[in-house]
Design a protein around this motif. Structure first.
Motif, PDB file in Angstrom:
ATOM      1  N   LYS A   4       0.658  -1.246  -0.198  1.00  0.00           N
ATOM      2  CA  LYS A   4      -0.027  -0.128   0.118  1.00  0.00           C
ATOM      3  C   LYS A   4       0.912   1.203   0.013  1.00  0.00           C
ATOM      4  O   LYS A   4       0.374   2.251  -0.404  1.00  0.00           O
ATOM      5  N   LYS A   5       2.151   1.095   0.539  1.00  0.00           N
ATOM      6  CA  LYS A   5       3.072   2.211   0.597  1.00  0.00           C
ATOM      7  C   LYS A   5       3.316   2.889  -0.901  1.00  0.00           C
ATOM      8  O   LYS A   5       3.913   3.959  -1.064  1.00  0.00           O
ATOM      9  N   TRP A   6       3.241   1.939  -1.929  1.00  0.00           N
ATOM     10  CA  TRP A   6       3.361   2.187  -3.552  1.00  0.00           C
ATOM     11  C   TRP A   6       2.197   2.921  -3.804  1.00  0.00           C
ATOM     12  O   TRP A   6       2.511   3.535  -5.131  1.00  0.00           O
ATOM     13  N   GLN A   7       1.037   2.947  -3.421  1.00  0.00           N
ATOM     14  CA  GLN A   7      -0.012   3.713  -4.137  1.00  0.00           C
ATOM     15  C   GLN A   7       0.094   5.332  -4.094  1.00  0.00           C
ATOM     16  O   GLN A   7       0.871   5.856  -3.269  1.00  0.00           O
ATOM     17  N   GLY A   8      -0.557   6.016  -4.630  1.00  0.00           N
ATOM     18  CA  GLY A   8      -0.749   7.165  -4.893  1.00  0.00           C
ATOM     19  C   GLY A   8      -1.058   7.744  -3.678  1.00  0.00           C
ATOM     20  O   GLY A   8      -1.772   7.366  -3.033  1.00  0.00           O
ATOM     21  N   TRP A   9      -0.955   9.179  -3.387  1.00  0.00           N
ATOM     22  CA  TRP A   9      -1.373   9.847  -2.399  1.00  0.00           C
ATOM     23  C   TRP A   9      -2.692  10.839  -2.515  1.00  0.00           C
ATOM     24  O   TRP A   9      -2.977  11.416  -1.819  1.00  0.00           O
ATOM     25  N   GLY A  10      -3.167  10.632  -3.888  1.00  0.00           N
ATOM     26  CA  GLY A  10      -4.495  11.253  -3.973  1.00  0.00           C
ATOM     27  C   GLY A  10      -4.540  12.771  -4.430  1.00  0.00           C
ATOM     28  O   GLY A  10      -3.358  13.417  -4.881  1.00  0.00           O
ATOM     29  N   ALA A  11      -5.443  13.254  -4.438  1.00  0.00           N
ATOM     30  CA  ALA A  11      -5.799  14.622  -5.353  1.00  0.00           C
ATOM     31  C   ALA A  11      -5.076  15.575  -4.243  1.00  0.00           C
ATOM     32  O   ALA A  11      -4.783  15.587  -2.876  1.00  0.00           O
ATOM     33  N   GLY A  12      -4.563  16.788  -4.991  1.00  0.00           N
ATOM     34  CA  GLY A  12      -3.823  17.745  -4.309  1.00  0.00           C
ATOM     35  C   GLY A  12      -2.403  17.594  -3.987  1.00  0.00           C
ATOM     36  O   GLY A  12      -1.535  18.384  -3.449  1.00  0.00           O
ATOM     37  N   GLU A  13      -1.753  16.229  -4.537  1.00  0.00           N
ATOM     38  CA  GLU A  13      -0.334  15.797  -4.164  1.00  0.00           C
ATOM     39  C   GLU A  13       0.589  16.837  -4.934  1.00  0.00           C
ATOM     40  O   GLU A  13      -0.019  17.477  -5.969  1.00  0.00           O
ATOM     41  N   GLN A  14       1.648  17.124  -4.486  1.00  0.00           N
ATOM     42  CA  GLN A  14       2.548  18.225  -5.190  1.00  0.00           C
ATOM     43  C   GLN A  14       3.504  17.605  -5.945  1.00  0.00           C
ATOM     44  O   GLN A  14       4.050  16.252  -5.696  1.00  0.00           O
ATOM     45  N   ALA A  15       3.893  17.781  -7.140  1.00  0.00           N
ATOM     46  CA  ALA A  15       4.938  17.226  -7.912  1.00  0.00           C
ATOM     47  C   ALA A  15       6.403  17.661  -7.151  1.00  0.00           C
ATOM     48  O   ALA A  15       6.494  18.529  -6.772  1.00  0.00           O
ATOM     49  N   GLU A  16       7.269  16.519  -7.498  1.00  0.00           N
ATOM     50  CA  GLU A  16       8.520  16.666  -6.852  1.00  0.00           C
ATOM     51  C   GLU A  16       9.670  16.459  -7.838  1.00  0.00           C
ATOM     52  O   GLU A  16       9.613  16.028  -8.854  1.00  0.00           O
ATOM     53  N   GLN A  17      10.772  17.189  -7.671  1.00  0.00           N
ATOM     54  CA  GLN A  17      11.642  17.430  -8.585  1.00  0.00           C
ATOM     55  C   GLN A  17      12.546  16.030  -8.859  1.00  0.00           C
ATOM     56  O   GLN A  17      13.039  15.713  -7.626  1.00  0.00           O
ATOM     57  N   HIS A  18      12.784  15.593  -9.826  1.00  0.00           N
ATOM     58  CA  HIS A  18      13.741  14.535  -9.882  1.00  0.00           C
ATOM     59  C   HIS A  18      14.586  14.659 -11.132  1.00  0.00           C
ATOM     60  O   HIS A  18      14.351  15.767 -11.624  1.00  0.00           O
ATOM     61  N   TYR A  19      15.543  13.624 -11.270  1.00  0.00           N
ATOM     62  CA  TYR A  19      16.456  13.779 -12.465  1.00  0.00           C
ATOM     63  C   TYR A  19      16.769  12.741 -13.354  1.00  0.00           C
ATOM     64  O   TYR A  19      16.736  11.610 -12.594  1.00  0.00           O
ATOM     65  N   LEU A  20      16.459  12.695 -14.733  1.00  0.00           N
ATOM     66  CA  LEU A  20      17.254  11.766 -15.467  1.00  0.00           C
ATOM     67  C   LEU A  20      18.529  11.634 -15.380  1.00  0.00           C
ATOM     68  O   LEU A  20      19.142  12.834 -15.848  1.00  0.00           O
ATOM     69  N   ILE A 212      28.484  12.877 -15.964  1.00  0.00           N
ATOM     70  CA  ILE A 212      27.120  12.457 -16.150  1.00  0.00           C
ATOM     71  C   ILE A 212      26.308  13.645 -16.630  1.00  0.00           C
ATOM     72  O   ILE A 212      26.806  14.666 -16.478  1.00  0.00           O
ATOM     73  N   ARG A 213      25.414  13.250 -17.290  1.00  0.00           N
ATOM     74  CA  ARG A 213      24.439  14.344 -17.957  1.00  0.00           C
ATOM     75  C   ARG A 213      22.925  14.213 -17.314  1.00  0.00           C
ATOM     76  O   ARG A 213      22.520  12.979 -16.877  1.00  0.00           O
ATOM     77  N   THR A 214      22.425  15.254 -16.859  1.00  0.00           N
ATOM     78  CA  THR A 214      20.939  15.282 -16.276  1.00  0.00           C
ATOM     79  C   THR A 214      19.951  16.065 -16.755  1.00  0.00           C
ATOM     80  O   THR A 214      20.466  17.001 -17.540  1.00  0.00           O
ATOM     81  N   TRP A 215      18.943  15.685 -16.755  1.00  0.00           N
ATOM     82  CA  TRP A 215      17.450  16.281 -16.988  1.00  0.00           C
ATOM     83  C   TRP A 215      16.622  16.498 -15.939  1.00  0.00           C
ATOM     84  O   TRP A 215      16.359  15.444 -15.339  1.00  0.00           O
ATOM     85  N   SER A 216      16.271  17.707 -15.624  1.00  0.00           N
ATOM     86  CA  SER A 216      15.214  17.862 -14.418  1.00  0.00           C
ATOM     87  C   SER A 216      13.856  17.517 -14.994  1.00  0.00           C
ATOM     88  O   SER A 216      13.479  17.959 -16.168  1.00  0.00           O
ATOM     89  N   VAL A 217      13.264  16.675 -14.106  1.00  0.00           N
ATOM     90  CA  VAL A 217      11.813  16.575 -14.455  1.00  0.00           C
ATOM     91  C   VAL A 217      10.858  16.564 -13.112  1.00  0.00           C
ATOM     92  O   VAL A 217      11.267  16.257 -12.152  1.00  0.00           O
ATOM     93  N   SER A 218       9.781  16.690 -13.191  1.00  0.00           N
ATOM     94  CA  SER A 218       8.633  16.929 -12.229  1.00  0.00           C
ATOM     95  C   SER A 218       7.910  15.767 -11.980  1.00  0.00           C
ATOM     96  O   SER A 218       7.098  15.446 -13.227  1.00  0.00           O
ATOM     97  N   VAL A 219       7.623  15.078 -11.174  1.00  0.00           N
ATOM     98  CA  VAL A 219       7.139  13.704 -11.095  1.00  0.00           C
ATOM     99  C   VAL A 219       6.124  13.814  -9.775  1.00  0.00           C
ATOM    100  O   VAL A 219       6.504  13.957  -8.637  1.00  0.00           O
ATOM    101  N   THR A 220       4.829  13.214  -9.721  1.00  0.00           N
ATOM    102  CA  THR A 220       4.258  13.201  -8.671  1.00  0.00           C
ATOM    103  C   THR A 220       4.289  11.922  -7.854  1.00  0.00           C
ATOM    104  O   THR A 220       4.836  10.995  -8.445  1.00  0.00           O
ATOM    105  N   PRO A 221       3.939  11.866  -6.614  1.00  0.00           N
ATOM    106  CA  PRO A 221       4.353  10.624  -5.807  1.00  0.00           C
ATOM    107  C   PRO A 221       3.316   9.492  -6.522  1.00  0.00           C
ATOM    108  O   PRO A 221       3.695   8.307  -6.537  1.00  0.00           O
ATOM    109  N   SER A 222       2.158   9.746  -6.893  1.00  0.00           N
ATOM    110  CA  SER A 222       1.368   8.826  -7.495  1.00  0.00           C
ATOM    111  C   SER A 222       1.890   8.290  -8.867  1.00  0.00           C
ATOM    112  O   SER A 222       1.744   7.159  -9.245  1.00  0.00           O
TER     113      SER A 222
END
Length: 264
Positions: A4-20, A212-222
């Motif tokens: 269940k910890k891998w499920q989404g957090w639902g409406a109103g969640e905030q996107a988080e910054q990740h990198y490729l 390394i090369r990186t690209w910034s992406v926004s990803v939601t927890p869900s």
């Protein structure tokens, strides 16, 4: 871990910054759950002690996958059984080995071995790695020179597989495999090592490296949860498919009551 910890957090969640991050071999260790949750979904049992290092055991209790970050140098250890002709085998991968590359080997542990002969070098050559013979040793290096795969044979006859990656600052990892490590497992790892597509890391988990090369992406927890859940679902589907095959092959032919009859 509770799925269940891998499920989404639902409406109103905030996107988080990740990198490729590319190349993947220098992306850093990543989340060990990428390995452990797939094994768990494939029927493996967790044998970890509370607060201790990760320890997973195969359903038949013959193979163990461990990750220990609390010792130096730390990292992954995989132990397998003897097969009659060869003794027990083992693989040791450094703590900064990307989990996606580790999973190349550990995922393969959950699948039936292919009937085709294994070729460790084929995935590397397909991605334009440079291969050459150095004395008795065969070596393959990535196009950018940061990663390698080598078969080492000593003068006394001892041999092993050796792979890893390192940037110009000396950061990276190495992995060794005993010579009797099943070849299809080494090939599965080399295939993941050679893949050119980047891997994702959260902010603050990207190694400091000029290579390394990186690209910034926004990803939601869900979104992250859905991607991980898809991997878990695939593992469960594979277990179900293998179980179905075993049931079909072990089922006895049905004979009608009264036995077989000869038609005239």
């Amino acid at each position: 871990m509770n799925n269940k910890k891998w499920q989404g957090w639902g409406a109103g969640e905030q996107a988080e910054q990740h990198y490729l991050v590319q190349p993947r071999a220098l992306a850093g260790g990543g989340d060990v759950r990428h390995v452990s949750e797939f094994l768990r979904a494939s029927g493996w049992r967790e044998k970890s002690k509370k607060g201790g290092p990760l320890l997973m055991q195969s359903p038949d209790r013959t193979v163990r996958v461990a990750y220990d970050p609390y010792v130096l140098p730390g990292g992954w250890t995989i132990n397998g059984p003897a097969d009659g002709r060869n003794g027990e085998w083992s693989a040791h991968l450094g703590r900064q080995t990307p989990v996606e590359i580790v999973a190349g080997l550990t995922d393969a542990l959950t699948r039936p071995r292919s009937a085709h002969a294994s070729n460790v070098w084929a995935p590397l050559q397909e991605q334009q790695w440079h291969t050459r013979l150095e004395g008795e040793n065969f070596l393959a290096t990535s196009p950018d020179g940061t990663a390698w795969m080598q078969y080492l044979q000593e003068a006394d006859g001892a041999a092993m597989w050796w792979t890893g990656a390192q940037d110009q600052q000396g950061n990276g990892w190495t992995a060794t495999f005993t010579p009797n490590t099943p070849m299809h497992l080494v090939q599965a790892l080399s295939a993941e090592l050679a893949r050119p597509d980047p891997v994702m890391r959260p902010r603050g988990r990207v190694p400091l490296s000029a290579q390394i090369r990186t690209w910034s992406v926004s990803v939601t927890p869900s979104q992250l949860g859905a991607w991980q859940q898809a991997r878990i679902t695939a593992a469960r589907a594979a277990v179900w498919a293998q179980s179905s095959v075993r049931l079909r092959t072990s089922a006895r032919p049905h004979t009608p009551d009264g036995g077989a009859r000869t038609l005239r």
